[in-house]
Scaffold this active site. Structure first.
Site, mmCIF file in Angstrom:
data_model
loop_
_atom_site.group_PDB
_atom_site.id
_atom_site.type_symbol
_atom_site.label_atom_id
_atom_site.label_comp_id
_atom_site.label_asym_id
_atom_site.label_seq_id
_atom_site.Cartn_x
_atom_site.Cartn_y
_atom_site.Cartn_z
ATOM 1 C CE1 TYR A 41 -55.570 29.469 -27.871
ATOM 2 C CE2 TYR A 41 -56.929 30.189 -29.722
ATOM 3 C CZ TYR A 41 -56.742 29.389 -28.608
ATOM 4 O OH TYR A 41 -57.725 28.498 -28.230
ATOM 5 C CE LYS A 43 -55.717 24.725 -27.944
ATOM 6 N NZ LYS A 43 -55.729 24.138 -26.564
ATOM 7 C CB THR A 62 -59.459 26.315 -30.846
ATOM 8 O OG1 THR A 62 -60.111 27.371 -31.539
ATOM 9 C CG2 THR A 62 -57.993 26.337 -31.265
ATOM 10 C CG ASP A 63 -63.570 27.292 -34.254
ATOM 11 O OD1 ASP A 63 -62.720 27.905 -33.564
ATOM 12 O OD2 ASP A 63 -64.725 27.727 -34.445
ATOM 13 C CD GLU A 64 -59.297 31.263 -32.721
ATOM 14 O OE1 GLU A 64 -58.093 31.552 -32.747
ATOM 15 O OE2 GLU A 64 -60.135 31.897 -32.080
HETATM 16 P P1 NAD Z 1 -58.882 30.252 -19.982
HETATM 17 O O1 NAD Z 1 -57.806 31.189 -20.394
HETATM 18 O O2 NAD Z 1 -60.136 30.800 -19.382
HETATM 19 O O3 NAD Z 1 -58.300 29.202 -18.913
HETATM 20 C C1 NAD Z 1 -57.052 28.597 -19.075
HETATM 21 C C2 NAD Z 1 -56.682 27.933 -17.753
HETATM 22 O O4 NAD Z 1 -55.413 27.268 -17.929
HETATM 23 C C3 NAD Z 1 -56.492 28.916 -16.586
HETATM 24 O O5 NAD Z 1 -57.118 28.403 -15.434
HETATM 25 C C4 NAD Z 1 -54.980 28.988 -16.417
HETATM 26 O O6 NAD Z 1 -54.565 29.278 -15.089
HETATM 27 C C5 NAD Z 1 -54.567 27.581 -16.839
HETATM 28 N N1 NAD Z 1 -53.171 27.513 -17.298
HETATM 29 C C6 NAD Z 1 -52.555 28.330 -18.194
HETATM 30 N N2 NAD Z 1 -51.266 27.962 -18.351
HETATM 31 C C7 NAD Z 1 -51.075 26.883 -17.552
HETATM 32 C C8 NAD Z 1 -49.954 26.039 -17.300
HETATM 33 N N3 NAD Z 1 -48.783 26.247 -17.888
HETATM 34 N N4 NAD Z 1 -50.107 25.013 -16.437
HETATM 35 C C9 NAD Z 1 -51.300 24.795 -15.816
HETATM 36 N N5 NAD Z 1 -52.381 25.574 -16.014
HETATM 37 C C10 NAD Z 1 -52.269 26.592 -16.874
HETATM 38 O O7 NAD Z 1 -59.182 29.374 -21.248
HETATM 39 P P2 NAD Z 1 -60.560 28.778 -21.805
HETATM 40 O O8 NAD Z 1 -61.219 29.801 -22.630
HETATM 41 O O9 NAD Z 1 -61.289 28.144 -20.689
HETATM 42 O O10 NAD Z 1 -60.004 27.647 -22.788
HETATM 43 C C11 NAD Z 1 -59.711 26.349 -22.299
HETATM 44 C C12 NAD Z 1 -59.279 25.466 -23.447
HETATM 45 O O11 NAD Z 1 -60.297 25.396 -24.419
HETATM 46 C C13 NAD Z 1 -58.037 25.964 -24.185
HETATM 47 O O12 NAD Z 1 -57.247 24.852 -24.526
HETATM 48 C C14 NAD Z 1 -58.590 26.628 -25.429
HETATM 49 O O13 NAD Z 1 -57.655 26.584 -26.485
HETATM 50 C C15 NAD Z 1 -59.793 25.759 -25.696
HETATM 51 N N6 NAD Z 1 -60.905 26.377 -26.431
HETATM 52 C C16 NAD Z 1 -61.458 27.544 -25.975
HETATM 53 C C17 NAD Z 1 -62.570 28.073 -26.617
HETATM 54 C C18 NAD Z 1 -63.244 29.344 -26.128
HETATM 55 O O14 NAD Z 1 -64.182 29.810 -26.745
HETATM 56 N N7 NAD Z 1 -62.819 29.936 -25.012
HETATM 57 C C19 NAD Z 1 -63.107 27.410 -27.733
HETATM 58 C C20 NAD Z 1 -62.494 26.227 -28.180
HETATM 59 C C21 NAD Z 1 -61.411 25.716 -27.500
HETATM 60 O O1 DAU Z 2 -63.067 29.841 -31.906
HETATM 61 C C1 DAU Z 2 -62.606 29.371 -30.684
HETATM 62 C C2 DAU Z 2 -61.760 30.439 -30.014
HETATM 63 O O2 DAU Z 2 -62.669 31.436 -29.556
HETATM 64 C C3 DAU Z 2 -60.924 29.906 -28.866
HETATM 65 O O3 DAU Z 2 -59.962 29.015 -29.379
HETATM 66 C C4 DAU Z 2 -60.213 31.052 -28.121
HETATM 67 O O4 DAU Z 2 -59.543 30.541 -26.984
HETATM 68 C C5 DAU Z 2 -61.266 32.043 -27.683
HETATM 69 O O5 DAU Z 2 -60.653 33.150 -27.047
HETATM 70 C C6 DAU Z 2 -62.085 32.514 -28.872
HETATM 71 O O6 DAU Z 2 -61.250 33.275 -29.781
HETATM 72 P P1 DAU Z 2 -61.767 34.630 -30.467
HETATM 73 O O7 DAU Z 2 -60.589 35.414 -30.867
HETATM 74 O O8 DAU Z 2 -62.811 34.336 -31.477
HETATM 75 O O9 DAU Z 2 -62.533 35.277 -29.178
HETATM 76 P P2 DAU Z 2 -62.584 36.767 -28.583
HETATM 77 O O10 DAU Z 2 -63.566 36.715 -27.453
HETATM 78 O O11 DAU Z 2 -61.242 37.315 -28.302
HETATM 79 O O12 DAU Z 2 -63.216 37.592 -29.781
HETATM 80 C C7 DAU Z 2 -64.421 37.207 -30.398
HETATM 81 C C8 DAU Z 2 -64.655 38.156 -31.575
HETATM 82 O O13 DAU Z 2 -64.941 39.467 -31.085
HETATM 83 C C9 DAU Z 2 -63.453 38.315 -32.477
HETATM 84 O O14 DAU Z 2 -63.898 38.430 -33.821
HETATM 85 C C10 DAU Z 2 -62.801 39.627 -32.014
HETATM 86 C C11 DAU Z 2 -64.001 40.440 -31.556
HETATM 87 N N1 DAU Z 2 -63.788 41.389 -30.445
HETATM 88 C C12 DAU Z 2 -63.133 40.948 -29.327
HETATM 89 C C13 DAU Z 2 -62.968 41.789 -28.242
HETATM 90 C C14 DAU Z 2 -62.239 41.315 -26.996
HETATM 91 C C15 DAU Z 2 -64.317 42.675 -30.510
HETATM 92 O O15 DAU Z 2 -64.926 43.079 -31.537
HETATM 93 N N2 DAU Z 2 -64.168 43.494 -29.439
HETATM 94 C C16 DAU Z 2 -63.509 43.123 -28.296
HETATM 95 O O16 DAU Z 2 -63.444 43.902 -27.345
#
Ligand code: NAD
Ligand code: DAU
Length: 347
Positions: free
Chosen positions: A163, A167, A127-129
């Site tokens: 988190y 990562k 992630t960019d985080e």
């Molecule tokens: P998500 O929470 O929707 O899905 C995570 C999946 O991993 C689920 O299916 C869960 O059951 C599985 N999982 C969790 N723990 C596990 C374990 N111990 N063993 C096997 N499976 C397990 O997550 P997402 O948003 O799809 O993110 C997927 C990946 O992408 C993560 O590595 C996250 O850090 C990365 N990422 C997410 C975003 C975003 O915007 N959501 C952006 C950049 C990177």
């Molecule tokens: O940048 C990549 C990341 O993006 C991934 O690594 C994470 O897995 C993914 O969850 C996401 O993280 P964020 O914390 O940015 O996403 P989230 O959807 O939780 O929140 C997005 C923004 O919105 C953040 O600034 C918090 C805000 N927010 C979130 C929720 C749930 C609100 O204002 N209201 C809300 O109800």
């Protein structure tokens, strides 16, 4: 000669981005003969996300990436591992970091050890985080037209939350395994994804399903925090390009120049769903809330020729709203519990 990736393990393939990647592989890469989805099915994993895909091609193994014996057995039969599985939600990590340390750090350690043992190609989804946050553009001199305003692969690691620090730890393990043990690995750090199958705890689906449920959307703090949005299909295409054409040991940043502040995104959702622009509540801010993310994807574009296809955010958002509207069965049973958990936390 490069070995073809016929058997791929996708960890976390029942989650949001992992399941979209599995759909992408099935729909676009017939040369991939078998996809093993290794997923623990936590609260965030839903087998429905990959239901309907051909059973002879996509196999679900319900299990934990920390299970050394299981991982060893599966990796010994694979050509590549694409590692998505994680605890992914910042707010949850602030309430209880424990599963984040276990899954994100120990799980990655288990996978890279097995890939090292069997010399299996490994791609690490991050992630960019890990780079922390950037100042808001309006706070920069000259309103931020200068350089150094985006994350690059050389930006220092500066994670803010349990988190993002878990990562970051996993990324560093991968880098060390490449250098010390010759692990054939690449890493990608992507910005915020949106699209179908995203859990309703996350910002965009939470607000859409709030409106569909007659609940007022919730904005943390001022809503000035900026996220750099990318459609999850564009993320999938980038991961495939890195897996097949990326240079071993390299880090690629994935982003689609989609910077928007949270208030803007929420107002867009309200407008697209026919609601007044101000029909939402400000709620308690997230502790340590990162201000702004922004990705410089030049390396991915120039070295691997990737370009985003979803360049119209409003259109992508409309499709996402349509998906949640048409798939109420997918989310409605969980809605009350998700909102009760947030309410307990003042959010
Ligand atoms: P998500 O929470 O929707 O899905 C995570 C999946 O991993 C689920 O299916 C869960 O059951 C599985 N999982 C969790 N723990 C596990 C374990 N111990 N063993 C096997 N499976 C397990 O997550 P997402 O948003 O799809 O993110 C997927 C990946 O992408 C993560 O590595 C996250 O850090 C990365 N990422 C997410 C975003 C975003 O915007 N959501 C952006 C950049 C990177
Ligand atoms: O940048 C990549 C990341 O993006 C991934 O690594 C994470 O897995 C993914 O969850 C996401 O993280 P964020 O914390 O940015 O996403 P989230 O959807 O939780 O929140 C997005 C923004 O919105 C953040 O600034 C918090 C805000 N927010 C979130 C929720 C749930 C609100 O204002 N209201 C809300 O109800």
């Amino acid at each position: 000669m490069k070995k073809a990736f016929k058997n791929i393990i996708v960890t976390g393939g029942c989650g949001f981005i992992g399941s979209n990647f599995v759909h992408y592989l099935v729909n676009n890469h017939p040369e991939v003969e078998h996809i093993t989805v290794l997923d623990k099915l936590t609260y965030a994993g839903n087998p429905a996300n990959i239901a309907g895909l051909p059973k002879d091609k996509v196999e679900l193994v319900v299990g934990d990436i920390c299970d050394k014996d299981l991982v060893d057995k599966l990796v010994s039969q694979a050509d590549a591992v694409v590692h998505y599985a994680a605890e992914s939600h910042n707010d949850n990590s602030l309430l209880d970091p424990t599963p984040f340390i276990k899954t994100n750090i120990e799980g990655t350690f288990t996978l890279i050890n097995a890939c090292r043992k069997y010399d299996v190609r490994y791609h690490h989804i991050s992630t960019d985080e890990v780079y922390g946050d950037l100042p808001l553009r309006e706070d920069l001199p000259g309103h931020g037209d200068g350089k150094g305003e985006k994350f690059t692969p050389d930006s220092p690691y500066r994670p803010s939350s349990p988190y993002s620090s878990s990562k970051a730890s996993s990324d560093l393990l991968v880098r060390a395994w490449v250098r010390s043990f010759g692990l054939r690995a690449t890493i990608s750090n992507c910005s915020n994804n949106y699209g179908p199958y995203q859990h309703i705890e996350k910002f965009i689906p939470r607000q859409i399903t709030n409106i569909l449920s007659g609940i007022r959307p919730k904005l943390y703090g001022s809503g000035k925090n900026v996220r750099d949005w990318i459609h999850t299909n564009d993320h999938s295409r980038a991961v495939w390009d890195i897996l097949t054409k990326g240079k071993i040991g390299e880090t690629y940043l994935i982003g689609a120049d989609g910077e928007k502040n949270n208030k803007e995104v929420l107002e867009m959702i309200l407008e697209l769903m026919g609601q007044p622009k101000d029909a939402y509540d400000h709620v308690k801010d997230r502790p340590g809330h990162d201000l702004r993310y922004a990705i410089d994807a030049t390396k991915l574009k120039t070295e691997l020729g990737w370009e985003p296809e979803f360049t119209d955010f409003k259109e992508g958002l409309q499709h996402t709203i349509d998906w949640y509207t048409q798939h109420e069965d997918w989310w409605k049973d969980e809605k009350a519990a998700v909102e009760a958990k947030y309410a307990k936390n003042g959010q």
